[in-house]
Design a protein around this motif. Structure first.
Motif, PDB file in Angstrom:
ATOM      1  N   GLU A  36       0.839  -1.204   0.000  1.00  0.00           N
ATOM      2  CA  GLU A  36       0.000   0.000   0.000  1.00  0.00           C
ATOM      3  C   GLU A  36       0.874   1.254   0.000  1.00  0.00           C
ATOM      4  OE1 GLU A  36      -3.182   0.365  -0.362  1.00  0.00           O
ATOM      5  OE2 GLU A  36      -3.875  -1.693  -0.127  1.00  0.00           O
ATOM      6  N   ARG A  37       1.922   1.242   0.821  1.00  0.00           N
ATOM      7  CA  ARG A  37       2.785   2.423   0.939  1.00  0.00           C
ATOM      8  C   ARG A  37       3.436   2.747  -0.400  1.00  0.00           C
ATOM      9  NH1 ARG A  37       1.407   5.496   3.261  1.00  0.00           N
ATOM     10  NH2 ARG A  37       1.436   4.646   5.352  1.00  0.00           N
ATOM     11  N   ILE A  40       0.795   4.253  -2.622  1.00  0.00           N
ATOM     12  CA  ILE A  40       0.493   5.624  -2.204  1.00  0.00           C
ATOM     13  C   ILE A  40       1.596   6.570  -2.673  1.00  0.00           C
ATOM     14  CG2 ILE A  40       0.355   7.122  -0.152  1.00  0.00           C
ATOM     15  CD1 ILE A  40      -1.099   4.628   1.197  1.00  0.00           C
ATOM     16  N   GLN A  43       0.928   7.400  -6.168  1.00  0.00           N
ATOM     17  CA  GLN A  43      -0.280   8.238  -6.239  1.00  0.00           C
ATOM     18  C   GLN A  43       0.044   9.681  -5.842  1.00  0.00           C
ATOM     19  OE1 GLN A  43      -2.731   5.632  -3.657  1.00  0.00           O
ATOM     20  NE2 GLN A  43      -4.292   5.716  -5.249  1.00  0.00           N
ATOM     21  N   LEU A  44       0.908   9.824  -4.836  1.00  0.00           N
ATOM     22  CA  LEU A  44       1.280  11.165  -4.366  1.00  0.00           C
ATOM     23  C   LEU A  44       2.053  11.913  -5.449  1.00  0.00           C
ATOM     24  CD1 LEU A  44       1.353  13.143  -1.901  1.00  0.00           C
ATOM     25  CD2 LEU A  44       3.625  12.211  -1.411  1.00  0.00           C
ATOM     26  N   ASP A  46       1.891  11.404  -8.693  1.00  0.00           N
ATOM     27  CA  ASP A  46       0.943  11.750  -9.771  1.00  0.00           C
ATOM     28  C   ASP A  46       0.107  12.965  -9.393  1.00  0.00           C
ATOM     29  OD1 ASP A  46       1.828   9.609 -11.162  1.00  0.00           O
ATOM     30  OD2 ASP A  46       0.052   8.355 -10.852  1.00  0.00           O
ATOM     31  N   TRP A  47      -0.365  12.969  -8.157  1.00  0.00           N
ATOM     32  CA  TRP A  47      -1.187  14.083  -7.691  1.00  0.00           C
ATOM     33  C   TRP A  47      -0.391  15.385  -7.766  1.00  0.00           C
ATOM     34  CZ3 TRP A  47       0.106  17.034  -3.345  1.00  0.00           C
ATOM     35  CH2 TRP A  47      -0.824  18.027  -3.005  1.00  0.00           C
ATOM     36  N   ALA A  50      -0.125  16.765 -11.146  1.00  0.00           N
ATOM     37  CA  ALA A  50      -1.394  17.304 -11.631  1.00  0.00           C
ATOM     38  C   ALA A  50      -1.733  18.671 -11.035  1.00  0.00           C
ATOM     39  CB  ALA A  50      -2.528  16.316 -11.342  1.00  0.00           C
ATOM     40  N   SER A  60       6.536  16.567  -3.824  1.00  0.00           N
ATOM     41  CA  SER A  60       5.709  15.373  -3.612  1.00  0.00           C
ATOM     42  C   SER A  60       6.297  14.168  -4.351  1.00  0.00           C
ATOM     43  CB  SER A  60       4.258  15.624  -4.020  1.00  0.00           C
ATOM     44  OG  SER A  60       4.184  15.915  -5.384  1.00  0.00           O
ATOM     45  N   ILE A  63       9.062  13.090  -1.962  1.00  0.00           N
ATOM     46  CA  ILE A  63       8.467  12.430  -0.785  1.00  0.00           C
ATOM     47  C   ILE A  63       8.040  11.022  -1.212  1.00  0.00           C
ATOM     48  CG2 ILE A  63       6.505  12.391   0.835  1.00  0.00           C
ATOM     49  CD1 ILE A  63       6.486  15.432   0.796  1.00  0.00           C
ATOM     50  N   LEU A  67       8.790   7.499   0.474  1.00  0.00           N
ATOM     51  CA  LEU A  67       7.698   6.619   0.914  1.00  0.00           C
ATOM     52  C   LEU A  67       7.846   5.221   0.315  1.00  0.00           C
ATOM     53  CD1 LEU A  67       4.474   8.867   0.681  1.00  0.00           C
ATOM     54  CD2 LEU A  67       5.781   8.297   2.728  1.00  0.00           C
TER      55      LEU A  67
ATOM     56  N   LYS B  15      -7.651  12.305  -7.624  1.00  0.00           N
ATOM     57  CA  LYS B  15      -6.372  11.653  -7.301  1.00  0.00           C
ATOM     58  C   LYS B  15      -6.170  11.549  -5.793  1.00  0.00           C
ATOM     59  CE  LYS B  15      -3.934  13.018 -11.515  1.00  0.00           C
ATOM     60  NZ  LYS B  15      -3.663  11.699 -12.122  1.00  0.00           N
ATOM     61  N   LEU B  16      -6.435  12.663  -5.112  1.00  0.00           N
ATOM     62  CA  LEU B  16      -6.230  12.665  -3.667  1.00  0.00           C
ATOM     63  C   LEU B  16      -7.280  11.794  -2.978  1.00  0.00           C
ATOM     64  CD1 LEU B  16      -4.001  13.878  -2.111  1.00  0.00           C
ATOM     65  CD2 LEU B  16      -5.357  15.914  -1.686  1.00  0.00           C
ATOM     66  N   LEU B  19      -5.921   8.377  -3.157  1.00  0.00           N
ATOM     67  CA  LEU B  19      -4.762   8.236  -2.263  1.00  0.00           C
ATOM     68  C   LEU B  19      -5.230   8.067  -0.813  1.00  0.00           C
ATOM     69  CD1 LEU B  19      -1.543  10.411  -2.400  1.00  0.00           C
ATOM     70  CD2 LEU B  19      -2.588   9.839  -0.228  1.00  0.00           C
ATOM     71  N   SER B  22      -6.451   4.627  -0.294  1.00  0.00           N
ATOM     72  CA  SER B  22      -5.344   3.671  -0.157  1.00  0.00           C
ATOM     73  C   SER B  22      -4.729   3.775   1.234  1.00  0.00           C
ATOM     74  CB  SER B  22      -4.242   3.950  -1.185  1.00  0.00           C
ATOM     75  OG  SER B  22      -4.751   3.923  -2.482  1.00  0.00           O
ATOM     76  N   GLU B  23      -4.617   5.013   1.718  1.00  0.00           N
ATOM     77  CA  GLU B  23      -4.027   5.216   3.040  1.00  0.00           C
ATOM     78  C   GLU B  23      -4.866   4.512   4.104  1.00  0.00           C
ATOM     79  OE1 GLU B  23      -0.962   7.042   3.358  1.00  0.00           O
ATOM     80  OE2 GLU B  23      -1.088   5.845   5.162  1.00  0.00           O
ATOM     81  N   ALA B  26      -3.698   1.041   4.161  1.00  0.00           N
ATOM     82  CA  ALA B  26      -2.390   0.939   4.827  1.00  0.00           C
ATOM     83  C   ALA B  26      -2.571   0.985   6.345  1.00  0.00           C
ATOM     84  CB  ALA B  26      -1.470   2.069   4.361  1.00  0.00           C
ATOM     85  N   LEU B 154       0.050  19.954   2.805  1.00  0.00           N
ATOM     86  CA  LEU B 154       0.958  18.901   2.336  1.00  0.00           C
ATOM     87  C   LEU B 154       2.129  18.794   3.316  1.00  0.00           C
ATOM     88  CD1 LEU B 154       1.925  16.898   0.117  1.00  0.00           C
ATOM     89  CD2 LEU B 154       3.077  18.834  -0.982  1.00  0.00           C
ATOM     90  N   TYR B 158       2.838  15.451   5.934  1.00  0.00           N
ATOM     91  CA  TYR B 158       4.040  14.604   5.970  1.00  0.00           C
ATOM     92  C   TYR B 158       4.934  14.918   7.165  1.00  0.00           C
ATOM     93  CZ  TYR B 158       2.246  12.160   2.090  1.00  0.00           C
ATOM     94  OH  TYR B 158       1.423  11.361   1.332  1.00  0.00           O
ATOM     95  N   PHE B 162       6.089  11.570   8.915  1.00  0.00           N
ATOM     96  CA  PHE B 162       7.497  11.245   9.174  1.00  0.00           C
ATOM     97  C   PHE B 162       7.794  11.230  10.679  1.00  0.00           C
ATOM     98  CE2 PHE B 162       8.345  12.983   4.690  1.00  0.00           C
ATOM     99  CZ  PHE B 162       8.437  11.716   4.136  1.00  0.00           C
TER     100      PHE B 162
END
Lengths: 303, 303
Positions: A36-37, A40, A43-44, A46-47, A50, A60, A63, A67, B15-16, B19, B22-23, B26, B154, B158, B162
């Motif tokens: 999953e990580r 994600i 996905q992050l 790609d986001w 965009a 991102s 990051i 991830l 997209k978000l 994500l 998915s999170e 996870a 954002l 994170y 983190f």
């Protein structure tokens, strides 16, 4: 009930059988968390692309690389737990192989007691008593093998487990710390309507350097844990003391076999996992782009 | 397809949206890993007791206590990830609220273009152009709010993520290191058949001390991470610079609402998790047993 297998286990190995099964679920959970990580992470990235904000896009994406590595560490942890689980199986297998020896001895003892009560003159009693002596000798060996394997392998199993926890933790601290450095580069000063953000990311070079640093720190990681001392190094393939312990019984052939019973003190396995690969990929792509940009600057394209 | 909800999301927040979904998986994986680990801990303790070997029983029970704490840390990590996920939702909600403003502006522009082409004398054009000016002003505000929220949240998301990785890692290193000290106390010298192990665990007091040390180290843990610097502290509830930035537009009422948008710099949440409770329970039970034993020694029971 999904399976009858647990029921078919001898009494002696039932508890460990179930524990090993639960461990399989735990390992599955870590594999799933890792997968999953990594998902994600992309996905992050790609986001971020965009959003059309070059800074958000770059930060991102990077990051995301960190991830992905965090996810690989979960997966690598799951692989290490699988090794620990395999060691527990050695104890479980020994337990199930000792059970028949205990049962046989008990059956013979019961039979003798019954005969002595009902037909005290039966000559079968003497035969059974001779048989019991042999069975008790066999059982003594089996029980010694069981305690020897149990202590050694319990120690080895959690040696692997705790070392794996520390390895994942230390590597993830490296990744998360560099991740926090990346966040410091993201300027979140609010803008007023109509104001535009700078079109390029002013700290792009520093961000690239952070990924390089993370890659290097991860590559240079070595385990600093104090090794566990094993007293079972002198244990022979018969699962009993093989040197200096004397006594003919120590050289008796092992009646109960157990595979791969030697303590695996130097665990230098070849690491085939994907760890570090996301960083390596990311930093090499960055270098290519940089080189390309440099070449373009050196040889301006004729318009 | 299990749900149509993803499809109903505006393009901008799709997209978000995915994500964040998915999170959720996870986080579920970490919760499951934590639960399994706590279950395995008590299975290990039960197994150890059933071996009838006092040393194996004591060591495996104490390894079990440390494993339970390792499991609680996974669960606590999942709780922290839930916080990070909530922050990502703020960006997603802002994205979906900005979409209509973009769409409306585009529709008006399209309509004007169509009319100018087909009926260039239509008086509706002037009305639409006045409407477009208003819509563009509204959209400028919306886009500024979007970029302001995106960058700030954002960073905050994170920051939490983190920090959570580092917290889990540092605490698990404490637990696993003490676990390795425990393993050193387990004597795995092999025995010969007929030899019996000592009936009591000779290092019981040291083992107890190790759990006490682990409990104390865990209690004394504090975060040493460098805080992330936020430049968005001056952002007002209208999601734009609120001080020193001047310009009447900054005081315009926010046309787009967003809940709880203030940067939550001091994250001093009350920790309601069970972390440390297994150790506390284990060490207090040990103390009781010790006190009892002491009392028994002081006042020998008359036989």
């Amino acid at each position: 009930m999904a399976s009858l297998r647990g029921i078919q286990q001898p009494e002696l190995s039932k508890k460990l059988y179930k524990l090993i099964k639960s461990e399989n679920h735990a390992i599955g959970a870590y594999e799933s968390a890792g997968r999953e990580r990594i998902g994600i992470a992309s996905q992050l990235s790609d986001w971020g692309e965009a959003t059309g904000d070059e800074t958000v896009s770059d930060v991102s994406d990077k990051i995301g690389v960190l991830l992905s590595e965090l996810g690989e560490q979960e997966d690598h942890f799951a692989t290490n737990l699988e090794d620990y689980r395999t060691v527990l199986k050695t104890i479980r297998n020994m337990e199930s192989s000792v059970q028949p020896s205990r049962d046989q001895r008990q059956r013979t003892m019961d039979e003798i007691a019954k005969l002595k009560h009902k037909e005290p003159e039966n000559t079968k009693i003497a035969t059974l008593e001779q048989q019991l002596v042999r069975e008790e000798a066999q059982n003594l060996v089996a029980e010694a093998q069981l305690t020897n394997v149990t202590r050694q392998k319990l120690k080895e199993a959690y040696d692997i487990h705790f070392a794996a926890v520390i390895e994942r933790a230390e590597k993830q601290i490296i990744l998360a710390s560099h991740g926090r450095r990346l966040l410091q580069l993201l300027d979140d000063t609010p803008v007023v309507p109509g104001d535009s953000r700078p079109t390029s990311f002013e700290h792009a070079a520093q961000a690239r350097q952070i990924l390089n640093d993370a890659e290097e720190d991860l590559r240079e990681w070595t385990s600093n844990i104090e090794p566990i001392n094993y007293q079972s190094q002198g244990m022979g393939s018969n699962l009993m003391p093989s040197e200096g312990a004397g006594g003919s019984i120590t050289t008796a052939p092992a009646t109960i076999s157990a595979d791969a019973i030697e303590p695996d003190q130097t665990r230098d396995r070849i690491d085939t996992s994907a760890e570090g690969s996301h960083l390596a990929k990311a930093t090499s792509v960055e270098e290519e782009v940089q080189q390309q940009q440099q070449q373009e600057q050196e040889q301006p394209v004729a318009a």
